[in-house]
Design an enzyme around this catalytic site. Structure first.
Site, PDB file in Angstrom:
ATOM      1  N   GLU A   1      -5.357  -7.007 -13.827  1.00  0.00           N
ATOM      2  CA  GLU A   1      -6.046  -7.151 -12.528  1.00  0.00           C
ATOM      3  C   GLU A   1      -7.563  -7.210 -12.685  1.00  0.00           C
ATOM      4  O   GLU A   1      -8.263  -7.659 -11.781  1.00  0.00           O
ATOM      5  CB  GLU A   1      -5.720  -6.029 -11.524  1.00  0.00           C
ATOM      6  CG  GLU A   1      -4.271  -5.932 -11.161  1.00  0.00           C
ATOM      7  CD  GLU A   1      -3.998  -4.887 -10.073  1.00  0.00           C
ATOM      8  OE1 GLU A   1      -4.871  -4.643  -9.219  1.00  0.00           O
ATOM      9  OE2 GLU A   1      -2.892  -4.322 -10.091  1.00  0.00           O
TER      10      GLU A   1
ATOM     11  N   GLU B   1     -18.393  -7.161  -4.536  1.00  0.00           N
ATOM     12  CA  GLU B   1     -19.482  -7.930  -5.145  1.00  0.00           C
ATOM     13  C   GLU B   1     -20.466  -8.462  -4.106  1.00  0.00           C
ATOM     14  O   GLU B   1     -21.626  -8.741  -4.424  1.00  0.00           O
ATOM     15  CB  GLU B   1     -18.894  -9.106  -5.953  1.00  0.00           C
ATOM     16  CG  GLU B   1     -18.195  -8.714  -7.250  1.00  0.00           C
ATOM     17  CD  GLU B   1     -16.792  -8.088  -7.074  1.00  0.00           C
ATOM     18  OE1 GLU B   1     -16.325  -7.957  -5.919  1.00  0.00           O
ATOM     19  OE2 GLU B   1     -16.193  -7.719  -8.090  1.00  0.00           O
TER      20      GLU B   1
ATOM     21  N   GLN C   1       0.845  -1.199   0.000  1.00  0.00           N
ATOM     22  CA  GLN C   1       0.000   0.000   0.000  1.00  0.00           C
ATOM     23  C   GLN C   1       0.880   1.249   0.000  1.00  0.00           C
ATOM     24  O   GLN C   1       0.597   2.229  -0.681  1.00  0.00           O
ATOM     25  CB  GLN C   1      -0.944   0.006   1.213  1.00  0.00           C
ATOM     26  CG  GLN C   1      -1.946  -1.157   1.235  1.00  0.00           C
ATOM     27  CD  GLN C   1      -3.127  -0.997   0.273  1.00  0.00           C
ATOM     28  OE1 GLN C   1      -3.409   0.099  -0.209  1.00  0.00           O
ATOM     29  NE2 GLN C   1      -3.817  -2.097  -0.014  1.00  0.00           N
TER      30      GLN C   1
ATOM     31  N   GLU D   1      -9.437   3.579  -7.067  1.00  0.00           N
ATOM     32  CA  GLU D   1      -8.191   3.488  -7.813  1.00  0.00           C
ATOM     33  C   GLU D   1      -8.057   2.030  -8.202  1.00  0.00           C
ATOM     34  O   GLU D   1      -7.549   1.216  -7.439  1.00  0.00           O
ATOM     35  CB  GLU D   1      -7.029   3.981  -6.950  1.00  0.00           C
ATOM     36  CG  GLU D   1      -5.845   4.382  -7.794  1.00  0.00           C
ATOM     37  CD  GLU D   1      -5.034   3.184  -8.235  1.00  0.00           C
ATOM     38  OE1 GLU D   1      -5.450   2.477  -9.197  1.00  0.00           O
ATOM     39  OE2 GLU D   1      -3.977   2.965  -7.626  1.00  0.00           O
TER      40      GLU D   1
ATOM     41  N   GLU E   1     -13.157  -2.832   1.384  1.00  0.00           N
ATOM     42  CA  GLU E   1     -11.846  -3.436   1.125  1.00  0.00           C
ATOM     43  C   GLU E   1     -11.926  -4.942   1.375  1.00  0.00           C
ATOM     44  O   GLU E   1     -12.392  -5.376   2.428  1.00  0.00           O
ATOM     45  CB  GLU E   1     -10.779  -2.788   2.024  1.00  0.00           C
ATOM     46  CG  GLU E   1      -9.416  -3.464   2.038  1.00  0.00           C
ATOM     47  CD  GLU E   1      -8.747  -3.565   0.668  1.00  0.00           C
ATOM     48  OE1 GLU E   1      -8.869  -2.626  -0.144  1.00  0.00           O
ATOM     49  OE2 GLU E   1      -8.127  -4.614   0.402  1.00  0.00           O
TER      50      GLU E   1
ATOM     51  N   ARG F   1       0.226   9.792  -8.898  1.00  0.00           N
ATOM     52  CA  ARG F   1      -1.055   9.169  -8.553  1.00  0.00           C
ATOM     53  C   ARG F   1      -1.737   9.928  -7.415  1.00  0.00           C
ATOM     54  O   ARG F   1      -2.920  10.284  -7.497  1.00  0.00           O
ATOM     55  CB  ARG F   1      -0.795   7.716  -8.129  1.00  0.00           C
ATOM     56  CG  ARG F   1      -2.025   6.874  -7.897  1.00  0.00           C
ATOM     57  CD  ARG F   1      -1.656   5.556  -7.189  1.00  0.00           C
ATOM     58  NE  ARG F   1      -1.700   5.726  -5.745  1.00  0.00           N
ATOM     59  CZ  ARG F   1      -2.645   5.218  -4.944  1.00  0.00           C
ATOM     60  NH1 ARG F   1      -3.607   4.462  -5.449  1.00  0.00           N
ATOM     61  NH2 ARG F   1      -2.624   5.448  -3.653  1.00  0.00           N
TER      62      ARG F   1
HETATM   63  N1  SAH Z   1     -13.675  -6.617  -5.543  1.00  0.00           N
HETATM   64  C1  SAH Z   1     -13.058  -5.959  -4.570  1.00  0.00           C
HETATM   65  N2  SAH Z   1     -13.668  -5.742  -3.381  1.00  0.00           N
HETATM   66  C2  SAH Z   1     -13.019  -5.084  -2.389  1.00  0.00           C
HETATM   67  N3  SAH Z   1     -11.755  -4.632  -2.482  1.00  0.00           N
HETATM   68  C3  SAH Z   1     -11.110  -4.832  -3.650  1.00  0.00           C
HETATM   69  C4  SAH Z   1     -11.721  -5.499  -4.737  1.00  0.00           C
HETATM   70  N4  SAH Z   1     -10.820  -5.570  -5.759  1.00  0.00           N
HETATM   71  C5  SAH Z   1      -9.700  -4.964  -5.321  1.00  0.00           C
HETATM   72  N5  SAH Z   1      -9.858  -4.517  -4.060  1.00  0.00           N
HETATM   73  C6  SAH Z   1      -8.879  -3.775  -3.247  1.00  0.00           C
HETATM   74  O1  SAH Z   1      -8.663  -2.565  -3.937  1.00  0.00           O
HETATM   75  C7  SAH Z   1      -7.402  -2.022  -3.595  1.00  0.00           C
HETATM   76  C8  SAH Z   1      -6.790  -1.475  -4.883  1.00  0.00           C
HETATM   77  S1  SAH Z   1      -5.309  -0.565  -4.619  1.00  0.00           S
HETATM   78  C9  SAH Z   1      -5.909   1.040  -4.191  1.00  0.00           C
HETATM   79  C10 SAH Z   1      -5.962   1.290  -2.696  1.00  0.00           C
HETATM   80  C11 SAH Z   1      -6.434   2.682  -2.283  1.00  0.00           C
HETATM   81  N6  SAH Z   1      -7.757   3.001  -2.782  1.00  0.00           N
HETATM   82  C12 SAH Z   1      -5.468   3.738  -2.757  1.00  0.00           C
HETATM   83  O2  SAH Z   1      -5.801   4.446  -3.707  1.00  0.00           O
HETATM   84  O3  SAH Z   1      -4.363   3.843  -2.222  1.00  0.00           O
HETATM   85  C13 SAH Z   1      -6.618  -3.156  -2.945  1.00  0.00           C
HETATM   86  O4  SAH Z   1      -6.437  -2.886  -1.578  1.00  0.00           O
HETATM   87  C14 SAH Z   1      -7.491  -4.382  -3.147  1.00  0.00           C
HETATM   88  O5  SAH Z   1      -7.406  -5.329  -2.099  1.00  0.00           O
END
Ligand code: SAH
Ligand code: SAH
Lengths: 359, 359
Positions: A128, A105, A21, A119, A76, A30
């Site tokens: 991804e 979901e 993270q 993001e 999350e 970003r």
């Molecule tokens: N379907 C889903 N449901 C919940 N969390 C999800 C997800 N798909 C991805 N993520 C989470 O989304 C994050 C993407 S990384 C971005 C992290 C944060 N928003 C930032 O901008 O710093 C990751 O922590 C990942 O675990």
């Protein structure tokens, strides 16, 4: 359909480390883009409800609350949610930001929201396949008048020059030379002829060294021809169908005298424009194009030919491009380029096709 | 119980690459031990039925057939089975070796076997927990008179000196220094105070840099005290129960003047002795002890104290040792050392405990 445990082992697990993270939180380009898009467009947040899809450390949810949101749902999937909850509390926002641990979901919210922020962008935008989860969230939880952050996304491709393939080819050659020694040793010392495995071993190593696209931070001058947008998405209306297969054709002219065409560089940008009924006051762009000062952790995705093609200004190419998800992992991609290269004189070179794994 | 898909993603997948099989096939100490144990004990193989648990490329099955086995069942969980089948055929043994793709736990054989051969040893012997599958195979498919290859296994621990911890500590310090800069930046540039995450980040990084045991190729002179066997197994009778938890106590004397006790080195050996009713003609040993000439790809497992203890010949220690499987992955291990160190003079030093992850 995807096994959740397997998806966790292959994908989510890395996001459960603060170290990872932090890498995203240290990407200034970003961070600035999201921070500015929120703080310079407070009218989208003041008194509004917000959903942060994949909140990670909670940063976007916290900024949304600081910009005046009435309520922020921060979803999350991983245990990072516990850290996010700590961070929200330490910043005095626990009455506004509600951290929910779960897959987007599966989560049920008590209300629809005015803004979805996320993001979700992977390497080359779509690796991804996380935008699927944003689409799912949007279709279930965004009000008809709601706004997406970011609102638009584009993928770019351009011809590049690069020396990286030389290194890869050296490694490949070294590995194969070692293999032949190994075949001899195994026959001589242990009485087993392994040469039948030379073909599958070659395939395995070719895939690894020569057919897998590379992460690279390109310098702008490595782009030697015109760049093309190969995909544009409106985040408000895009469907999973729209991003499942990217199939397109583009044209590029070489812009540099006496150079080498080594392959293609790919990148993306996203924009924060609000929506036409409720536009952004200040439009922010987050670009991952080759840049000296403003590189990002996404770098560029590089697709290299086995041997470069000498070329010069005015030469041009017609490229067909298809990108699919990998059969055994929906979060990885495969791309195929078909290229018809024509010299400025009009003389065509031998057309070629090459397939790449984006892993 | 274990999700098969997750176990595949975390464990089996690496074995599906020829590159990885080749690394094992290039380990001469390993290869010589198995090759000699088979070819110098042909009486165990001539006219016999053999089961190879986790055949990989098929090498042990092929050697068993070449030694005169009537029938060899070669079971492999991954797609490597297809390469094994090719290799068997290319070596003209397809009438003897039958490659079966599947988990050992799920496979049904048409008959019981005289010999079970397997190369199941992971780092520090028990990492990967693959011996569970061998036990399962043995209890279901080995004839009452059958022989295990290897027949015995032992785990060793000894005090060592090493500089590795300095490097790890430097990396850890660097990471933490960077973290503090990151906290400042995030507060100043983005208005969020992340200092609440310093504690969990510290824990995460400590675990990674300082509490995870390391793979290392020790030189013999790095062993500074007496080595102890902390576990002995008879492969014919050992149960999963016996290896689930390794709990023991051992004693070690420092053998070197004016040295540093940096932690413990761990390794294993296995022996091919047949069984008492049907002993090996030539007993072969496969040792992964520190060695200049005969190193293996297993190296040694190294457990380092945060700071070394100055010590000298005649000093000694009483060590309690417990090793368990990791809670969330039964193929990984956790070990805890408790150490009472006494100088030759009889004066005790401060006792300490340290826990390690074997990942
Ligand atoms: N379907 C889903 N449901 C919940 N969390 C999800 C997800 N798909 C991805 N993520 C989470 O989304 C994050 C993407 S990384 C971005 C992290 C944060 N928003 C930032 O901008 O710093 C990751 O922590 C990942 O675990
Ligand atoms: N339960 C199980 N069932 C079938 N194969 C297994 C298994 N557990 C591990 N394996 C396989 O066992 C192999 C161990 S590595 C040893 C490979 C080969 N026997 C050699 O000596 O070179 C791997 O290929 C792994 O995929």
């Amino acid at each position: 359909s995807v096994d959740k445990g397997v998806d966790y082992a292959n994908y989510f697990c890395t996001y459960s480390f603060l170290y990872h993270q932090k890498e995203m939180l240290s990407d200034r380009v970003r961070m600035d883009a999201y921070y500015n898009s929120i703080s310079q467009n407070k009218h989208h947040f003041i008194g509004k409800t917000v959903l942060d899809v994949g909140t990670g450390s909670g940063i976007l949810a916290i900024w949304s609350a600081q910009a005046g949101a009435r309520k922020v749902y921060a979803v999350e999937a991983t245990k990072m949610s516990e850290h996010a909850r700590l961070l929200v509390k330490a910043n005095g926002l626990e009455d506004i930001v509600e951290v929910i641990e779960g897959s987007m979901e599966d989560v049920t919210l008590p209300e629809k929201v005015d803004v979805i922020i996320s993001e979700w962008m992977g390497y080359f935008l779509l690796r991804e396949s996380m935008f699927d989860s944003v689409i799912c969230a949007r279709d279930r939880w965004l009000k008809p008048t709601g706004v997406m952050y970011p609102s638009h996304a584009r993928i770019w491709l351009a011809p590049i020059k690069s020396h990286l393939i030389d290194q890869k080819r050296d490694h490949y050659d070294g590995t194969m030379e070692e293999w032949h020694g190994f075949i001899d040793d195994t026959r001589n010392s242990y009485g087993v002829d392994m040469s039948i495995l030379t073909e599958p071993f070659t395939d395995e190593q070719k895939k690894y060294y020569l057919q897998t696209s590379l992460w690279n931070n390109l310098r702008p001058e490595q782009v030697i021809g015109t760049a093309s947008i190969i995909k544009e998405m409106d985040c408000l209306t895009a469907t999973v169908e729209d991003i499942l297969v990217i199939k397109t054709q583009f044209f590029s002219s070489i812009l540099e005298e006496d150079t080498k065409f080594s392959g293609f560089g790919g990148w993306f940008d996203v924009h924060f424009r609000g929506r036409s009924e409720s536009p952004a006051t200040t439009e922010i762009e987050l670009s991952t194009a080759p840049s000296i000062e403003n590189g990002t952790h996404w770098g560029q995705q590089v697709f290299l030919l086995n041997s470069p093609i000498r070329c010069s200004k005015g030469d041009n190419m017609n490229v067909s491009f298809v990108m699919n998800r990998a059969k055994d992992n929906h979060r990885l991609l495969e791309a195929e380029f078909g290229c018809e290269f024509k010299l400025a004189s009009g003389q065509p070179l031998q057309p070629f096709r090459k397939k790449f794994f984006i892993e």
